[in-house]
Design an enzyme around this catalytic site. Structure first.
Site, PDB file in Angstrom:
ATOM      1  N   ARG A  76       0.780  -1.077  -0.234  1.00 25.07           N
ATOM      2  CA  ARG A  76      -0.101   0.045  -0.078  1.00 25.07           C
ATOM      3  C   ARG A  76       0.833   1.313  -0.051  1.00 25.07           C
ATOM      4  NH1 ARG A  76      -2.900  -3.988   1.448  1.00 25.07           N
ATOM      5  NH2 ARG A  76      -1.380  -4.475   2.417  1.00 25.07           N
ATOM      6  N   THR A  77       1.800   1.291   0.976  1.00 22.83           N
ATOM      7  CA  THR A  77       2.561   2.615   1.096  1.00 22.83           C
ATOM      8  C   THR A  77       3.014   3.178  -0.492  1.00 22.83           C
ATOM      9  OG1 THR A  77       3.038   2.099   3.361  1.00 22.83           O
ATOM     10  CG2 THR A  77       4.230   3.837   2.365  1.00 22.83           C
ATOM     11  N   LYS A 119      26.178  -3.534  -1.674  1.00 22.02           N
ATOM     12  CA  LYS A 119      27.401  -3.523  -1.735  1.00 22.02           C
ATOM     13  C   LYS A 119      28.034  -2.876  -0.363  1.00 22.02           C
ATOM     14  CE  LYS A 119      27.440  -3.014  -6.642  1.00 22.02           C
ATOM     15  NZ  LYS A 119      27.572  -1.784  -7.670  1.00 22.02           N
ATOM     16  N   HIS A 171       5.551   5.796  11.204  1.00 22.86           N
ATOM     17  CA  HIS A 171       5.060   5.947   9.837  1.00 22.86           C
ATOM     18  C   HIS A 171       4.004   6.985   9.723  1.00 22.86           C
ATOM     19  CE1 HIS A 171       3.752   4.232   6.224  1.00 22.86           C
ATOM     20  NE2 HIS A 171       3.052   3.238   6.522  1.00 22.86           N
ATOM     21  N   ARG A 208      11.308   3.957   2.852  1.00 24.18           N
ATOM     22  CA  ARG A 208      10.966   2.791   3.881  1.00 24.18           C
ATOM     23  C   ARG A 208      12.128   2.022   4.114  1.00 24.18           C
ATOM     24  NH1 ARG A 208       5.918  -1.076   4.549  1.00 24.18           N
ATOM     25  NH2 ARG A 208       5.305   0.724   5.126  1.00 24.18           N
TER      26      ARG A 208
END
Lengths: 140, 300
Positions: free
Chosen positions: B51-52, B80, B129, B101
């Site tokens: 969703r986000t 890396k 959030h 995120r």
């Protein structure tokens, strides 16, 4: 009364440190100078029953640097000495942020994985607590 | 009120008035066409999300802008060993605004500290959030017509669920009461309660959902089996926080859920008018459109 700690000609004297907290204060100040340092521990005190004292010879720290000890020594007083005279005296005040004090206690905090970051804590003056500036977890 | 070039890393980054301004902007954002034409949003997702990410990408497309980004760090230089700071400083050369995120608590602040373009926190570990909270608050505002004087029930995983903490924090800006319902193992942590105490917010704690039905908003969250040390204990309490068809009939509360749902809301409830969890997703796009536009400075 017998003098317990030698006077310094110039430098910084931190008085009214709670008993047993002098070493913690040095840690907090990141003290690694090669100059002489005098420490008196568990000294009788009218104001706080017993206290610690630090005398840092030829060391002049800024108020901002010293203020971070307020988190463990909230009523400490600081005297700046020049030519055996006190040229400045002040009480420590809690700053808004403290850098490099202690690693964040939260193992998931990004400061514990990104190597280039220094620990940074915000001071919550309402609760007299330190909160990580990144993950907001309380330290004290 | 100036939002241009600011970050939205934590809910505290905006005052109550600024949050309300985001909502006012959202009210009319769909009328503004192509206001982000020529702008690029980068979505840097170090961990999975449905969703986000899609909501942010949809928001940017609807504003007429473009989207770049990654959803799998195995295909990037992160693999890396590239730091968050360096990734941010690189991506800002390609984009005008970044959504991050990341699994680590506090990661969004680092990227914000090291970059000059606005950073939006799309979820950093169990920390924050904040856009989920904005969309939850906007949903309540749109569905109930107000944000204050409400009784809010929050149910499920209140220990690890960042949405529950953030929502309580956001709604505590207004004069609301809370009932928290969760198994003992997943009750609201002390630090979250302390924040409510500091603001003199009234709240009660319950162990079962059936004691939380007499509220204006019922906010459900998912309970994960792996959060329990003892699987037998999970089996014992798992049904206490499920909104069954029968319990659903006993409440007129606005039912919300950040999704994904597993089994905590019975499918029969989906058709009820007060089941708002899918409309919540739509409001999410609207709020994110407003937020992107404000941070890019294309609206004021």
């Amino acid at each position: 009364m017998m003098r317990m700690v030698e006077n310094i000609k110039q430098g910084t004297v931190i008085d009214h440190i709670p008993s047993g907290k002098a070493l913690d204060c040095l840690d907090l100040l990141c003290y690694n100078n090669k100059t002489r340092l005098f420490m008196a521990v568990n000294v009788p005190s009218n104001k706080m029953i017993s206290k610690d004292i630090l005398k840092l010879e030829n060391v002049f720290l800024s108020e901002d640097e010293i203020n971070k000890i307020a988190i463990i020594a909230p009523i400490a007083t600081v005297s700046i000495i020049e030519n055996e005279k006190i040229v400045k005296k002040f009480k420590v005040e809690l700053p808004n942020q403290i850098k490099n004090f202690q690693k964040c206690v939260n193992p998931k905090c990004v400061t514990n994985t990104e190597h280039y970051l220094q620990p940074l804590h915000n001071v919550n003056k309402k609760r007299n607590a330190l909160e990580c500036a990144y993950c907001e977890r309380t330290l004290h | 009120m100036n939002f241009r070039n600011r970050n939205f890393v934590s809910l505290h980054d905006f005052s109550k008035e600024e949050i309300e301004h985001v909502f006012k902007t959202a009210d009319s954002i769909h009328e503004k066409k192509d206001i982000c034409a020529g702008k690029i949003l980068a979505t840097l997702f170090y961990e999975p999300s449905t969703r986000t990410r899609l909501s942010f990408e949809s928001a940017m497309h609807r504003l007429g802008g473009n989207v770049i980004g990654f959803t799998d760090i195995a295909t990037t230089s992160v693999k890396k060993g590239e730091t968050i700071a360096d990734t941010g400083r690189s991506v800002e050369c390609y984009s005008d605004i970044i959504v991050l995120r990341h699994p680590d608590d506090g990661a969004a602040k680092i990227m914000a500290d090291y970059t000059k373009v606005p950073i939006i926190n799309g979820g950093d570990g169990s920390h924050q959030h904040p856009t989920q909270t904005l969309l939850d608050m906007y949903t309540i505002r749109q569905e109930l017509g107000k944000l204050k004087g409400l009784k809010i029930g929050i149910c499920g995983d209140l220990k690890y669920g960042r949405t529950a903490h953030s929502l309580a924090e956001g709604l505590s800006l207004y004069n609301n009461e809370f009932i928290f319902a969760s198994p003992e193992e997943l009750k609201l942590p002390d630090y979250a309660k302390r924040k409510l105490d500091e603001k003199n917010i009234k709240y009660e704690e319950k162990r079962e959902l059936k004691d939380t039905l007499d509220v204006d908003v019922l906010y459900m969250t998912r309970i994960q089996k792996e959060r329990f040390h003892d699987p037998i204990e999970y089996e014992r309490v798992k049904n206490n926080t499920i909104l069954t068809k029968e319990l659903g009939q006993k409440t007129n509360a606005l039912i919300m859920h950040p999704l994904p749902r597993v089994n905590e809301i019975a499918y029969e409830i989906d058709e009820k008018q007060n089941a708002a969890y899918f409309r919540q997703m739509k409001y999410g796009v609207t709020v994110r459109m407003a937020l992107i536009s404000l941070l890019l400075g294309v609206v004021e």
